[in-house]
Motif scaffolding. Sequence first.
Motif, PDB file in Angstrom:
ATOM      1  N   MET A   1       1.956   8.940  -4.299  1.00  0.00           N
ATOM      2  CA  MET A   1       2.001   8.970  -5.187  1.00  0.00           C
ATOM      3  C   MET A   1      -0.310  10.391  -5.181  1.00  0.00           C
ATOM      4  SD  MET A   1       2.490   5.540  -7.987  1.00  0.00           S
ATOM      5  CE  MET A   1       1.358   4.590  -6.820  1.00  0.00           C
ATOM      6  N   HIS A   2       0.409  11.027  -5.955  1.00  0.00           N
ATOM      7  CA  HIS A   2      -1.413  12.054  -5.710  1.00  0.00           C
ATOM      8  C   HIS A   2      -1.316  12.412  -7.866  1.00  0.00           C
ATOM      9  CE1 HIS A   2      -4.021  14.457  -4.778  1.00  0.00           C
ATOM     10  NE2 HIS A   2      -3.932  15.351  -5.357  1.00  0.00           N
ATOM     11  N   ASP A   3      -2.685  12.139  -8.101  1.00  0.00           N
ATOM     12  CA  ASP A   3      -3.062  12.413  -9.131  1.00  0.00           C
ATOM     13  C   ASP A   3      -4.259  13.488  -9.334  1.00  0.00           C
ATOM     14  OD1 ASP A   3      -5.403  10.851  -7.770  1.00  0.00           O
ATOM     15  OD2 ASP A   3      -6.266  11.228  -9.820  1.00  0.00           O
ATOM     16  N   PRO A   4      -3.407  14.790 -10.151  1.00  0.00           N
ATOM     17  CA  PRO A   4      -3.713  16.613  -9.679  1.00  0.00           C
ATOM     18  C   PRO A   4      -5.736  16.279 -10.729  1.00  0.00           C
ATOM     19  CG  PRO A   4      -1.812  15.989 -11.142  1.00  0.00           C
ATOM     20  CD  PRO A   4      -1.915  14.722 -10.530  1.00  0.00           C
ATOM     21  N   THR A   5      -6.626  16.798  -9.386  1.00  0.00           N
ATOM     22  CA  THR A   5      -7.375  16.496 -10.764  1.00  0.00           C
ATOM     23  C   THR A   5      -7.905  18.879 -10.796  1.00  0.00           C
ATOM     24  OG1 THR A   5      -8.806  16.078  -8.815  1.00  0.00           O
ATOM     25  CG2 THR A   5      -8.432  14.542 -10.528  1.00  0.00           C
ATOM     26  N   GLU A   6      -9.115  18.993  -9.939  1.00  0.00           N
ATOM     27  CA  GLU A   6      -9.050  20.030 -10.040  1.00  0.00           C
ATOM     28  C   GLU A   6      -8.024  21.046  -9.064  1.00  0.00           C
ATOM     29  OE1 GLU A   6     -13.117  21.854  -8.267  1.00  0.00           O
ATOM     30  OE2 GLU A   6     -14.185  19.541  -8.719  1.00  0.00           O
ATOM     31  N   GLY A   7      -7.853  22.453  -9.725  1.00  0.00           N
ATOM     32  CA  GLY A   7      -7.017  23.235  -9.972  1.00  0.00           C
ATOM     33  C   GLY A   7      -5.662  22.733 -10.355  1.00  0.00           C
ATOM     34  N   GLY A   8      -5.643  21.356 -11.263  1.00  0.00           N
ATOM     35  CA  GLY A   8      -4.492  20.792 -11.824  1.00  0.00           C
ATOM     36  C   GLY A   8      -3.255  21.074 -10.862  1.00  0.00           C
ATOM     37  N   ILE A   9      -2.064  20.636 -11.550  1.00  0.00           N
ATOM     38  CA  ILE A   9      -0.810  20.951 -11.428  1.00  0.00           C
ATOM     39  C   ILE A   9      -0.358  21.521  -9.449  1.00  0.00           C
ATOM     40  CG2 ILE A   9       1.829  20.308 -11.289  1.00  0.00           C
ATOM     41  CD1 ILE A   9       0.240  18.103 -13.004  1.00  0.00           C
TER      42      ILE A   9
ATOM     43  N   ALA B   1       1.710  15.530   3.380  1.00  0.00           N
ATOM     44  CA  ALA B   1       2.270  15.131   4.629  1.00  0.00           C
ATOM     45  C   ALA B   1       3.439  15.887   5.701  1.00  0.00           C
ATOM     46  CB  ALA B   1       3.279  14.520   3.710  1.00  0.00           C
ATOM     47  N   ARG B   2       1.863  16.937   5.808  1.00  0.00           N
ATOM     48  CA  ARG B   2       2.729  18.063   6.215  1.00  0.00           C
ATOM     49  C   ARG B   2       3.732  18.416   6.325  1.00  0.00           C
ATOM     50  NH1 ARG B   2      -1.310  18.663  10.218  1.00  0.00           N
ATOM     51  NH2 ARG B   2      -2.523  16.566  10.330  1.00  0.00           N
ATOM     52  N   LEU B   3       4.410  19.050   4.821  1.00  0.00           N
ATOM     53  CA  LEU B   3       5.549  19.390   3.831  1.00  0.00           C
ATOM     54  C   LEU B   3       5.220  20.780   3.301  1.00  0.00           C
ATOM     55  CD1 LEU B   3       6.808  16.400   3.039  1.00  0.00           C
ATOM     56  CD2 LEU B   3       7.264  17.324   5.229  1.00  0.00           C
ATOM     57  N   GLY B   4       6.688  21.079   2.869  1.00  0.00           N
ATOM     58  CA  GLY B   4       6.323  22.870   1.879  1.00  0.00           C
ATOM     59  C   GLY B   4       7.564  21.418   0.663  1.00  0.00           C
ATOM     60  N   PHE B   5       6.777  22.766  -0.073  1.00  0.00           N
ATOM     61  CA  PHE B   5       7.418  22.089  -1.669  1.00  0.00           C
ATOM     62  C   PHE B   5       8.823  23.382  -2.277  1.00  0.00           C
ATOM     63  CE2 PHE B   5       3.444  22.580  -2.568  1.00  0.00           C
ATOM     64  CZ  PHE B   5       3.423  23.508  -3.741  1.00  0.00           C
ATOM     65  N   ARG B   6       9.557  23.174  -3.314  1.00  0.00           N
ATOM     66  CA  ARG B   6      10.371  24.085  -4.227  1.00  0.00           C
ATOM     67  C   ARG B   6       9.757  23.320  -5.811  1.00  0.00           C
ATOM     68  NH1 ARG B   6      14.856  23.184  -2.314  1.00  0.00           N
ATOM     69  NH2 ARG B   6      14.955  25.334  -1.215  1.00  0.00           N
ATOM     70  N   VAL B   7       9.583  24.159  -6.588  1.00  0.00           N
ATOM     71  CA  VAL B   7       8.597  23.418  -7.814  1.00  0.00           C
ATOM     72  C   VAL B   7       9.437  24.790  -9.167  1.00  0.00           C
ATOM     73  CG1 VAL B   7       6.474  24.933  -7.731  1.00  0.00           C
ATOM     74  CG2 VAL B   7       7.174  22.720  -8.855  1.00  0.00           C
TER      75      VAL B   7
ATOM     76  N   LEU C   1       1.117  -1.236  -0.369  1.00  0.00           N
ATOM     77  CA  LEU C   1      -0.117  -0.278  -0.125  1.00  0.00           C
ATOM     78  C   LEU C   1       1.092   1.065  -0.307  1.00  0.00           C
ATOM     79  CD1 LEU C   1      -3.274   1.229  -0.026  1.00  0.00           C
ATOM     80  CD2 LEU C   1      -2.825   0.996   2.850  1.00  0.00           C
ATOM     81  N   VAL C   2       0.680   1.875  -1.516  1.00  0.00           N
ATOM     82  CA  VAL C   2       1.459   3.562  -1.169  1.00  0.00           C
ATOM     83  C   VAL C   2      -0.085   4.910  -0.051  1.00  0.00           C
ATOM     84  CG1 VAL C   2       2.458   4.881  -2.586  1.00  0.00           C
ATOM     85  CG2 VAL C   2       2.721   3.141  -3.130  1.00  0.00           C
ATOM     86  N   ARG C   3       1.073   5.191   0.530  1.00  0.00           N
ATOM     87  CA  ARG C   3      -0.368   6.176   1.210  1.00  0.00           C
ATOM     88  C   ARG C   3      -0.047   7.565   0.847  1.00  0.00           C
ATOM     89  NH1 ARG C   3      -2.243   4.519   6.621  1.00  0.00           N
ATOM     90  NH2 ARG C   3      -1.472   6.409   7.212  1.00  0.00           N
ATOM     91  N   PRO C   4      -0.447   8.154   0.970  1.00  0.00           N
ATOM     92  CA  PRO C   4      -0.780  10.089  -0.383  1.00  0.00           C
ATOM     93  C   PRO C   4       0.180  10.786   0.819  1.00  0.00           C
ATOM     94  CG  PRO C   4      -2.848   9.229   1.473  1.00  0.00           C
ATOM     95  CD  PRO C   4      -2.124   8.073   1.048  1.00  0.00           C
ATOM     96  N   ASP C   5      -0.109   9.820   2.275  1.00  0.00           N
ATOM     97  CA  ASP C   5       0.971  10.917   3.485  1.00  0.00           C
ATOM     98  C   ASP C   5       2.088  10.532   3.603  1.00  0.00           C
ATOM     99  OD1 ASP C   5       0.470   9.003   4.593  1.00  0.00           O
ATOM    100  OD2 ASP C   5      -0.800   9.503   6.203  1.00  0.00           O
ATOM    101  N   GLY C   6       2.478   9.808   2.650  1.00  0.00           N
ATOM    102  CA  GLY C   6       4.491   9.327   2.928  1.00  0.00           C
ATOM    103  C   GLY C   6       5.282  10.058   2.464  1.00  0.00           C
ATOM    104  N   ALA C   7       4.812  10.943   1.715  1.00  0.00           N
ATOM    105  CA  ALA C   7       6.408  11.242   1.463  1.00  0.00           C
ATOM    106  C   ALA C   7       7.154  12.327   2.421  1.00  0.00           C
ATOM    107  CB  ALA C   7       5.740  13.156   0.658  1.00  0.00           C
TER     108      ALA C   7
END
Length: 330
Positions: free
Chosen positions: A214-222, A233-239, A144-150
């Motif tokens: 893993m996450h599939d972006p739907t409404e609101g896009g990427i 995951a209660r994290l930040g990100f840099r894109v 099982l791959v959890r969505p909060d696993g990042a």
Amino acid sequence: MLPPGKVPPELLEKLFRYLGREDGRVLLGPGRGIDFGAVDFGERVLVASTDPITGAVEDIGFYALHINANDVAVSGARPRWFLVTLLLPGNTDDELPERIMADIDAEAKKLGIAIIGGHTEVTPGLDRPIVIGTMLGEVEREKLVRPDGAKPGDAIVMTKWAGLEGTSIIARERRKELSTVFGEDFVDRAASLIEYISVVPEAMVAADFGVNAMHDPTEGGIANGLHEMADSARLGFRVYPRKIPVREETRAICEYYGLNPFALVGSGSLLIAVNRDRAKALVEVLLSKGINAAIIGEFLAEKKRVAVVNGGEQPFPRPKTDELWKIFEE
């Protein structure tokens, strides 16, 4: 008054208080950025997800099957069983529900999914059909791959291109106008992007490779998908926006209508959190399977959520609503 589309995250948090009785077999329940629920069945886990299709009319059955299959596949589970509710406008004839179900049937057979139930009714007040799906799947418990696993430092890998679903919907809904501006061949290519909407193949590849979330972006896009994944995951990100793949058709349509391709409904793309030192290998595996993929950023322990533009960081805000609604509001 709430805007169209998903409710704001702050309101969603309040709704999570209403979850019925506690059940120790629930391995994963509702939460921000979580697409599915998971229930313990011993050596295997039952994964369930539900989603409506409200913004499309043409090919609505196609969208309903694949959007729900995607939400299950991001858990590493194979989608197996589908329930569908059809809500039809008052002027519906016999042909519409049969066409919707024929489309669902055809796509379900492609993915090996059985349709096991649902509900159909004519609903007063609707000006277009709404299809609500519930997909069930199963996976071995340890897989099982959890969505909060990042994890902090994980690379963010993105498959295919931003705004695929939105591009296809706009091309179909505004075919006459866009054909005049860009030509029929262009609109045909844009409309055909619906063929990329399933992320089941790449989700199964990523799950076998060993990824953290893993996450599939739907409404609101990427853009919204990145925020939802970080929420979970209660994290930040840099894109790095320049590294986000966008097709020529999407870019042209978005420029014509004044839309942000990163905030356009993005089903068909998959966001993956993977250990940084394995990210390039994952991209190579996906490319070898004919699936476009790129590393677009990384998750951060600090809560900032930023984009790198011209060498500097600037806020990368969460979209208030999906760009697709601007088309329908016109």
